[in-house]
Design a protein around this motif. Sequence first.
Motif, short mmCIF file in Angstrom:
data_model
loop_
_atom_site.label_atom_id
_atom_site.label_comp_id
_atom_site.label_asym_id
_atom_site.label_seq_id
_atom_site.Cartn_x
_atom_site.Cartn_y
_atom_site.Cartn_z
N SER A 1 0.88 -1.17 0.00
CA SER A 1 0.00 0.00 0.00
C SER A 1 0.92 1.22 0.00
CB SER A 1 -0.91 0.00 1.23
OG SER A 1 -0.13 0.11 2.41
N SER A 2 0.34 2.41 -0.12
CA SER A 2 1.21 3.60 -0.13
C SER A 2 0.56 4.76 0.60
CB SER A 2 1.58 4.00 -1.56
OG SER A 2 0.53 4.71 -2.19
N ALA B 1 6.93 2.96 -9.72
CA ALA B 1 5.72 2.67 -8.95
C ALA B 1 5.27 1.23 -9.16
CB ALA B 1 4.59 3.62 -9.33
N GLN B 2 4.60 0.71 -8.15
CA GLN B 2 3.86 -0.54 -8.29
C GLN B 2 2.44 -0.28 -7.82
OE1 GLN B 2 2.22 -3.42 -6.04
NE2 GLN B 2 4.08 -4.67 -6.01
N ILE B 3 1.48 -0.57 -8.68
CA ILE B 3 0.07 -0.36 -8.32
C ILE B 3 -0.66 -1.68 -8.55
CG2 ILE B 3 -2.02 0.96 -8.79
CD1 ILE B 3 -0.27 3.23 -9.76
N HIS B 4 -0.89 -2.38 -7.46
CA HIS B 4 -1.55 -3.69 -7.50
C HIS B 4 -0.75 -4.66 -8.37
CE1 HIS B 4 -4.43 -1.47 -5.29
NE2 HIS B 4 -4.90 -0.80 -6.33
N GLN C 1 -2.21 4.43 -4.90
CA GLN C 1 -2.74 3.13 -5.32
C GLN C 1 -4.26 3.05 -5.36
OE1 GLN C 1 -0.77 0.02 -3.01
NE2 GLN C 1 0.73 -0.10 -4.63
N ASN C 2 -4.93 4.11 -4.97
CA ASN C 2 -6.40 4.03 -4.95
C ASN C 2 -7.06 5.01 -5.91
OD1 ASN C 2 -5.86 6.40 -3.63
ND2 ASN C 2 -7.34 6.08 -1.98
N ASN D 1 -1.16 8.55 -1.13
CA ASN D 1 -1.58 7.22 -1.59
C ASN D 1 -1.79 7.28 -3.10
OD1 ASN D 1 -2.79 4.79 -2.19
ND2 ASN D 1 -4.30 4.90 -0.53
N ARG E 1 -5.04 11.21 -13.54
CA ARG E 1 -3.79 10.52 -13.87
C ARG E 1 -2.91 11.32 -14.84
NH1 ARG E 1 -3.67 4.47 -13.47
NH2 ARG E 1 -5.06 3.97 -11.73
N ASP F 1 1.71 -5.09 -16.69
CA ASP F 1 0.83 -5.64 -15.68
C ASP F 1 0.48 -7.08 -16.01
OD1 ASP F 1 -2.33 -5.72 -16.56
OD2 ASP F 1 -1.17 -4.24 -17.69
N TRP G 1 0.25 8.98 -17.01
CA TRP G 1 -0.36 7.73 -16.57
C TRP G 1 -1.69 7.45 -17.26
CZ3 TRP G 1 0.34 6.56 -10.64
CH2 TRP G 1 1.69 6.34 -10.39
#
Length: 895
Positions: free
Chosen positions: A625-626, A834-837, A632-633, A630, A645, A660, A891
């Motif tokens: 999580s971040s 970054a890592q998002i999910h 990631q949401n 944040n 984005r 991904d 993004w």
Amino acid sequence: MKKYLLVDGNSLLFRAFYSSFGRVTLTTTSGQPTNAVYSFINMLFNINTNNNYDCIVVAFDKGKKTFRHDKLPTYKDGRQKTPSELVTQFPIVREFLSNANIKWYEIDNYEADDIIGTLAKKLENEDDVIVHILTSDQDMYQLITKKVFVLAPQVGTSDILIYDESKLQEKWGIKPYQVSDYKGLRGDQSDNIKGVVGIGEKTAKELLNEYDNIENIYQNIESIKGAKKEKLINGKEDAYLSKEIATIFSDVDLDFNLECTNIDYNSLKTFFQKYEMQSLVKKYCQNTPNIIKETNLDYKVLNKWEEKYSCDENSIYIELLNDNYHMPDIIGISISNIKGNFYLNLNSSEVDIFNWNKPQLDESFQEFILSKKFCSYDIKKTITSLKNIGYKINSSNFTYDMMLATYVLNSSIKSTFDSHLLFLKPDSELKTFDEVFGKGAKKTKDVNPKDKEVYLVEKSIFINELKNVVIEKLIASEQFELYEFMELPFSKVLIDMENEGILIDTEVLKRQTEDIILLINSLEKDLKNIFKKDITDDFNIGSPKQLKELLYVKLGLPDLNKGSTDKETLEKLVQFNPSIEKILLIRKYQKLYSTYLKGFEKYIYSDKKIHTIFNQTLTSTGRLSSIYPNIQNISIRDEMQREFRKIFICDEDYIFLSFDYSQIELRVLADVANVKNLIDSFKSGKDVHEEAAKKIFKIPDNEKVSSEMRRIAKTFNFGILYGLSDFGLSKDLNITMKEAKEYIKSYYESFPEILDFKKDVINFANSEGYVKTMANRRRYIYELQSSNFMIKQFGERAAVNAVIQGTAADILKVAMIEIWEILLKNFTEAKMVAQIHDEIIFKVKSNEVDKLIPEIEYIMSAAYNKILDKYNHCRSSRVSLDVNYSIGKNWLDLK
């Protein structure tokens, strides 16, 4: 004069539960939730500290049925079911009160209101007595007298309104003895008391001000004119019954031996330890709970590091005043090794780390940091804090992280030094951060130097002392490799990602912020035009109190959920007044503004980048999580959040490259459960949701499925990982429970291996107390030990989910570690940002893209097989991992 406190136990416990809702860490190691009990105790003791009561009495409802149900069978029907996590805490609260020597009552056929009403009536007849009633129940207002006052908590128990006769007159415009008449006329939806249909709050007050009570109203019914008279005549029976139901019975047969309350803190210490509330032991069961005890701890205070104290192996601990280590306000540094224990003062302050004059560096300390080996707690924080005040760091010198190692041992424990120390060394008496440095607005590093030094030095000592204990536990649980070869190197990947940051287009952010403000203002103007008779210019839609008054008093909309103005309630109210949709939109845009647009501004540093913190030890499944901020949401389904984005951009000559995993959790499920039909669908490249729909609805292969069938199948394919139930499915798909049961039956008939897999996982969890991923990551499922059915069911869902989601998280980590190493070696210009999910984002020089894509695809595709090989599963994956990539300058272009 004696002061009595009568507490509505149910009311206070519900308030305690919802004030701490979501603090899932407040459970015992056996899985028993304790968040409500913990808050209940603090609330009760806080109010007692502020008022110094001679006697405290707590009353509870007993059972669901009372004498009122004999007269009104539907009394309180429609109330939401008490959450199972709260139900299990009621007996614990009673246990606490008994241990604390606090009198409590519960009596068959009566409510807590009746017990309190009886006690208040008897106490009022005594001389020199003041009675306070602590409750959120407005029915209690009828008990107010010259000696009896109602305390209504607003936020916890720190903000309390004291209701006497004049305050009630100001609030409701009536006298205490008229409260039951008032409820008899207007009803009370929260208790399912009907009242007189068509008589609202305003009319009820007018009638009572003129006629005093219901009896007088009906005696003078002929003097009342028009529709009001007709409504009263038609509702006469309901009026009398509603008043009777709302009247507190004050003649309950109970023991009236109320002695002074002397709280037994020795008994409470045993209770607190039983339920693992160590902080309450420290707060309430020590003679000097807020003072650091005298110590003979041997340590030296240094303003500059001295080379003679350096050793090859050291433990180091850095304490910060704030959680965001990208803005380090260092309190101090402690170091322990075989030569002694040391407290080191370093010059630092909370500033913009990307544009400031670094303090003069301690050259001896710099040499020490670069040339020796270190153990620490939270390597990311330690390394980043030192880097941000100017020190060069070789991350390979940091060889042990107590936080990561303890997290691997048990991910259900809150990742703080205090919680981890309590887990590893239960008899520890180390003070908490809040006890030494304060909390909230009172937090400061300007405390007694001795207290500060001892606090930090003890931590570096514990890191050193407990290292071998932790490693032995990791080896015994077959988790050492998970820690050593995955979590520890992954923390260094995250350090580089956080330090690199992501560039923000401040002009786009500014423009979006201005646009959303205009949109909010326009909607608010529309609302004021629509409701111009009911709202004033200073109306604040963000105020629940003002919105509640608008909806339920001025507009007269049905109160569907005890005055709630939450999103779900407002969505239901749209059918009664379509303009409520504008309120929902305003809220949505305000959240976008406060959380993302304006919310992100404070995290943009002078390099025009954000530098988020990736939480590596927050989730129990291993996912990231971040925070700060944040990232990631940010929804890709909501159009306006998608547009947000656009603010994430690349440096000149760079582009974003995103990779991904497609349906990674479904693919992991297909493999670990050996689900033949799923495996076949993945291998043949077919649409897995369409294939599932054909199986569920028994559609021949040569026929197409409808979009609705595919949607249902997709709900299953993803929902099955999270414990999809017939109730949840019926709600999600808007179908009957019977249809939902049939669908579920058909699904498991089509994929029988999934049901067998779930049974095997739950049986293993029941036997061993935990489940594990393919990389031996454990999640302890304490909920399975609960006698509460709902909690146990949650545990079963969590068990299955942990195996699948945890394995998917491990795959991402293995891939990212290898990619990071490749980037350092061969692609010096490319950076992981970054890592998002299930997605990894890079910034890449345009001329490196073509070379980098196949490298990353190969590594990500092979990551699962590397886990299967590393952790001795002696096989390859039954399905391949599908990796997709996209390219863009921001993004938004990546999706």
